[in-house]
Design an enzyme around this catalytic site. Structure first.
Site, PDB file in Angstrom:
ATOM      1  N   ARG A 273     -62.654 -28.396   2.252  1.00 45.81           N
ATOM      2  CA  ARG A 273     -62.476 -29.095   0.983  1.00 45.81           C
ATOM      3  C   ARG A 273     -62.653 -28.062  -0.127  1.00 45.81           C
ATOM      4  O   ARG A 273     -63.507 -27.154  -0.010  1.00 45.81           O
ATOM      5  CB  ARG A 273     -63.520 -30.206   0.798  1.00 45.81           C
ATOM      6  CG  ARG A 273     -63.265 -31.452   1.605  1.00 45.81           C
ATOM      7  CD  ARG A 273     -62.077 -32.260   1.042  1.00 45.81           C
ATOM      8  NE  ARG A 273     -61.866 -33.503   1.764  1.00 45.81           N
ATOM      9  CZ  ARG A 273     -61.024 -33.663   2.788  1.00 45.81           C
ATOM     10  NH1 ARG A 273     -60.308 -32.644   3.223  1.00 45.81           N
ATOM     11  NH2 ARG A 273     -60.891 -34.841   3.374  1.00 45.81           N
ATOM     12  N   GLU A 302     -58.156 -30.647  -7.106  1.00 45.41           N
ATOM     13  CA  GLU A 302     -56.773 -30.974  -6.737  1.00 45.41           C
ATOM     14  C   GLU A 302     -56.258 -32.105  -7.612  1.00 45.41           C
ATOM     15  O   GLU A 302     -57.021 -33.027  -7.901  1.00 45.41           O
ATOM     16  CB  GLU A 302     -56.721 -31.377  -5.258  1.00 45.41           C
ATOM     17  CG  GLU A 302     -56.893 -30.174  -4.358  1.00 45.41           C
ATOM     18  CD  GLU A 302     -56.813 -30.510  -2.877  1.00 45.41           C
ATOM     19  OE1 GLU A 302     -56.129 -31.473  -2.503  1.00 45.41           O
ATOM     20  OE2 GLU A 302     -57.440 -29.782  -2.097  1.00 45.41           O
ATOM     21  N   HIS A 320     -52.585 -28.560   0.500  1.00 47.00           N
ATOM     22  CA  HIS A 320     -53.355 -29.479   1.357  1.00 47.00           C
ATOM     23  C   HIS A 320     -52.473 -30.068   2.484  1.00 47.00           C
ATOM     24  O   HIS A 320     -52.347 -31.289   2.609  1.00 47.00           O
ATOM     25  CB  HIS A 320     -53.974 -30.595   0.495  1.00 47.00           C
ATOM     26  CG  HIS A 320     -55.213 -31.196   1.113  1.00 47.00           C
ATOM     27  ND1 HIS A 320     -56.273 -31.679   0.373  1.00 47.00           N
ATOM     28  CD2 HIS A 320     -55.569 -31.402   2.422  1.00 47.00           C
ATOM     29  CE1 HIS A 320     -57.206 -32.159   1.170  1.00 47.00           C
ATOM     30  NE2 HIS A 320     -56.798 -31.999   2.431  1.00 47.00           N
TER      31      HIS A 320
HETATM   32  N1  LIG Z   1     -57.291 -29.331   4.838  1.00 48.86           N
HETATM   33  C1  LIG Z   1     -57.090 -30.411   5.538  1.00 48.86           C
HETATM   34  O1  LIG Z   1     -56.020 -31.014   5.515  1.00 48.86           O
HETATM   35  C2  LIG Z   1     -58.162 -30.910   6.422  1.00 48.86           C
HETATM   36  C3  LIG Z   1     -57.823 -31.537   7.622  1.00 48.86           C
HETATM   37  C4  LIG Z   1     -58.838 -32.020   8.415  1.00 48.86           C
HETATM   38  C5  LIG Z   1     -60.168 -31.867   8.030  1.00 48.86           C
HETATM   39  N2  LIG Z   1     -60.451 -31.253   6.861  1.00 48.86           N
HETATM   40  C6  LIG Z   1     -61.853 -31.063   6.461  1.00 48.86           C
HETATM   41  O2  LIG Z   1     -62.522 -30.425   7.546  1.00 48.86           O
HETATM   42  C7  LIG Z   1     -63.812 -31.011   7.700  1.00 48.86           C
HETATM   43  C8  LIG Z   1     -64.309 -30.790   9.102  1.00 48.86           C
HETATM   44  O3  LIG Z   1     -63.607 -31.610  10.015  1.00 48.86           O
HETATM   45  P1  LIG Z   1     -64.057 -31.686  11.548  1.00 48.86           P
HETATM   46  O4  LIG Z   1     -63.243 -32.729  12.202  1.00 48.86           O
HETATM   47  O5  LIG Z   1     -64.119 -30.336  12.140  1.00 48.86           O
HETATM   48  O6  LIG Z   1     -65.532 -32.222  11.340  1.00 48.86           O
HETATM   49  P2  LIG Z   1     -66.810 -31.951  12.260  1.00 48.86           P
HETATM   50  O7  LIG Z   1     -67.814 -32.953  11.795  1.00 48.86           O
HETATM   51  O8  LIG Z   1     -66.431 -31.919  13.684  1.00 48.86           O
HETATM   52  O9  LIG Z   1     -67.279 -30.483  11.839  1.00 48.86           O
HETATM   53  C9  LIG Z   1     -67.983 -30.192  10.669  1.00 48.86           C
HETATM   54  C10 LIG Z   1     -69.040 -29.189  11.032  1.00 48.86           C
HETATM   55  O10 LIG Z   1     -69.665 -28.730   9.824  1.00 48.86           O
HETATM   56  C11 LIG Z   1     -71.026 -28.524  10.128  1.00 48.86           C
HETATM   57  N3  LIG Z   1     -71.823 -28.477   8.898  1.00 48.86           N
HETATM   58  C12 LIG Z   1     -72.242 -29.492   8.124  1.00 48.86           C
HETATM   59  N4  LIG Z   1     -72.976 -29.024   7.099  1.00 48.86           N
HETATM   60  C13 LIG Z   1     -73.003 -27.683   7.232  1.00 48.86           C
HETATM   61  C14 LIG Z   1     -73.591 -26.630   6.502  1.00 48.86           C
HETATM   62  N5  LIG Z   1     -74.324 -26.879   5.416  1.00 48.86           N
HETATM   63  N6  LIG Z   1     -73.402 -25.363   6.919  1.00 48.86           N
HETATM   64  C15 LIG Z   1     -72.668 -25.105   8.031  1.00 48.86           C
HETATM   65  N7  LIG Z   1     -72.089 -26.054   8.771  1.00 48.86           N
HETATM   66  C16 LIG Z   1     -72.253 -27.326   8.380  1.00 48.86           C
HETATM   67  C17 LIG Z   1     -71.391 -29.692  11.035  1.00 48.86           C
HETATM   68  O11 LIG Z   1     -72.583 -29.451  11.750  1.00 48.86           O
HETATM   69  C18 LIG Z   1     -70.155 -29.777  11.904  1.00 48.86           C
HETATM   70  O12 LIG Z   1     -70.287 -29.020  13.095  1.00 48.86           O
HETATM   71  C19 LIG Z   1     -63.577 -32.466   7.298  1.00 48.86           C
HETATM   72  O13 LIG Z   1     -64.770 -33.092   6.876  1.00 48.86           O
HETATM   73  C20 LIG Z   1     -62.569 -32.362   6.180  1.00 48.86           C
HETATM   74  O14 LIG Z   1     -63.230 -32.293   4.937  1.00 48.86           O
HETATM   75  C21 LIG Z   1     -59.475 -30.781   6.052  1.00 48.86           C
HETATM   76  O1  LIG Z   2     -59.844 -34.754   5.893  1.00 51.11           O
HETATM   77  C1  LIG Z   2     -58.673 -34.783   6.244  1.00 51.11           C
HETATM   78  O2  LIG Z   2     -58.295 -35.435   7.242  1.00 51.11           O
HETATM   79  C2  LIG Z   2     -57.640 -33.964   5.528  1.00 51.11           C
HETATM   80  O3  LIG Z   2     -58.038 -33.397   4.383  1.00 51.11           O
HETATM   81  C3  LIG Z   2     -56.263 -34.529   5.493  1.00 51.11           C
HETATM   82  O4  LIG Z   2     -55.810 -34.496   6.798  1.00 51.11           O
END
Ligand SMILES: NC(=O)c1ccc[n+]([C@@H]2O[C@H](COP(=O)([O-])OP(=O)(O)OC[C@H]3O[C@@H](n4cnc5c(N)ncnc54)[C@H](O)[C@@H]3O)[C@@H](O)[C@H]2O)c1
Ligand SMILES: O=C(O)[C@H](O)CO
Length: 386
Positions: A273, A302, A320
């Site tokens: 994010r 954004e 994004h």
């Molecule tokens: N750009 C995009 O389109 C897109 C797509 C999917 C997800 N995302 C973002 O990616 C994030 C992660 O998704 P995910 O499915 O891997 O989630 P997830 O919950 O599997 O992984 C997140 C990880 O971050 C760790 N974490 C939390 N706080 C932390 C900190 N202070 N320092 C270090 N690590 C920390 C958690 O322990 C966890 O392992 C989502 O929350 C979303 O915001 C963005």
């Molecule tokens: O959190 C998410 O899933 C993304 O930002 C969009 O796929």
């Protein structure tokens, strides 16, 4: 009085009214809802980001559930409106739900769904693409060619970074961070250093086994290290990819001081994010360090970028799109719809939100469960035995 919002209606006589604030990829998600007696209303307003007032108008006086987007502000006002309309279910079409005030949802007894798992590999692939694009200066080179500037091979032309044998750093080694780490380790034979609040045991085992495999073939093995601080990752890695959730602990995790500790020729990738990075500090750092490169999928405010970012040649920037593969986006739509449907029908919560394949199968009916409800515990919702 809010002004009316344009909509498209499916199955007008359905018993349950489900609203989607956006048109979503595929039609399977619509059929999953209408087959279970839902009237589906899809907002067709041209505006990209709907305001709270627009969504209140969409919710209206009777609404059982809403499928929403990460661009919307799901706080007290919207959950109160949904609850007044008799609604008990909301799902983001996203895994991240930092746009949702879960405490407010709890207060009104509204279940909050998200869409984990289905986007893990797609998002990791974009992070890997940004890493390569930044390392090999592909956007700069592409612009150079299109501008007709290429007049022959030169020893110094667009020299970038080799990844093989370098160290990849992952901050937030959850689903996506771990998938990205595996791609970079296996694909480019990079060593891994990661920082997470929890140990990524499966990832560690994977890198150990891959290192042994390489060694047995007489090749240079790969190694992993779990860093005890994030700063250790920033100091040691050549490519760093950010994958934590956005919350109070990760806001501006990458700031001026931390950027200064990174290698001068490091690559920073952000597909988590925008606010995880202090973007003003990043622009300044890019200006001062032309060999430092970034790949950004997300931005602090954004759809805007901080002044100066768009002019930086050492930044690769995309809007994004990390989860934007057809299969994934259709899957996200299905999971979001099934979260809402499951709550309306009183289904229990799926036991493992990381194992969502049964909900994505086109040829079989989905399990009678909500794929992923983040406040299931707080609402005391039962867990499926399936
Ligand atoms: N750009 C995009 O389109 C897109 C797509 C999917 C997800 N995302 C973002 O990616 C994030 C992660 O998704 P995910 O499915 O891997 O989630 P997830 O919950 O599997 O992984 C997140 C990880 O971050 C760790 N974490 C939390 N706080 C932390 C900190 N202070 N320092 C270090 N690590 C920390 C958690 O322990 C966890 O392992 C989502 O929350 C979303 O915001 C963005
Ligand atoms: O959190 C998410 O899933 C993304 O930002 C969009 O796929």
């Amino acid at each position: 009085m809010a002004k009316p919002v344009s909509i498209e209606v499916w199955n007008p006589n359905g018993k349950y009214r489900v609203v989607s604030t956006k048109s979503m990829p595929g039609t399977r998600w619509i059929y999953l809802l209408i087959e279970q007696d839902c009237r589906v209303e899809i907002c067709t307003e041209k505006k990209t980001i709907l305001s709270v007032e627009d969504i209140i108008a969409l919710i209206g006086h009777k609404c059982d559930g809403v499928i929403g987007q990460l661009t919307e502000d799901w706080g007290e006002t919207l959950f109160a409106a949904l609850s007044r309309a008799g609604g008990t279910a909301f799902s983001n079409m996203a895994v991240g739900y930092n746009n949702v005030d879960v405490n407010a949802a709890n207060k009104y007894g509204v279940a909050v769904g998200n869409t984990p798992g289905v986007l893990t590999e797609t998002t990791a692939e974009l992070a890997a693409s940004l890493s390569l694009t930044a390392a090999r200066r592909i956007v700069e080179a592409d612009e150079f060619m299109r501008a007709g500037l290429y007049d022959g091979w030169l020893p110094h032309l667009f020299v970038g970074n080799l990844l093989k044998g370098q160290t990849v750093g992952v901050i937030g080694a959850g689903r996506i961070g771990s998938a990205y780490a595996r791609m970079m380790v296996e694909g480019f034979k990079m060593n891994l250093i990661y920082y997470d609040l929890y140990q990524a045991t499966r990832l560690e085992k994977f890198v150990t086994a891959y290192g042994e495999f390489l060694k047995a073939r007489g090749e240079q093995p790969v190694y992993w290290k779990r860093a005890s601080t994030m700063d250790e990752v920033l100091r040691e890695a050549d490519v760093i990819s950010l994958h934590p959730i956005l919350d109070k602990t990760t806001y501006h995790l990458i700031n001026k001081e931390r950027l200064a500790t990174m290698k001068k020729e490091a690559i920073l990738v952000n597909c988590s994010r925008g606010p995880v990075v202090d973007e003003v500090a990043l622009v300044e750092h890019l200006k001062q360090n032309p060999m430092f490169r970034v790949g950004l999928d997300v931005f602090e405010d954004e759809p805007f970028m901080k002044p100066g970012l768009a002019e930086m040649k050492n930044a690769v920037i995309v809007p994004h799109i990390a989860s934007a593969s057809k299969w994934t986006r259709e899957g996200m739509a299905k999971l979001a719809a099934l979260n809402v449907l499951g709550k309306i029908k009183g289904y229990p919560i799926w036991g493992d939100p990381n194992r969502v394949e049964p909900f994505l199968n086109e040829n079989a009916p989905p399990p009678a469960a909500c794929p992923s409800i983040v406040n299931a515990k707080a609402l005391g919702l039962p867990v499926s035995k399936l």
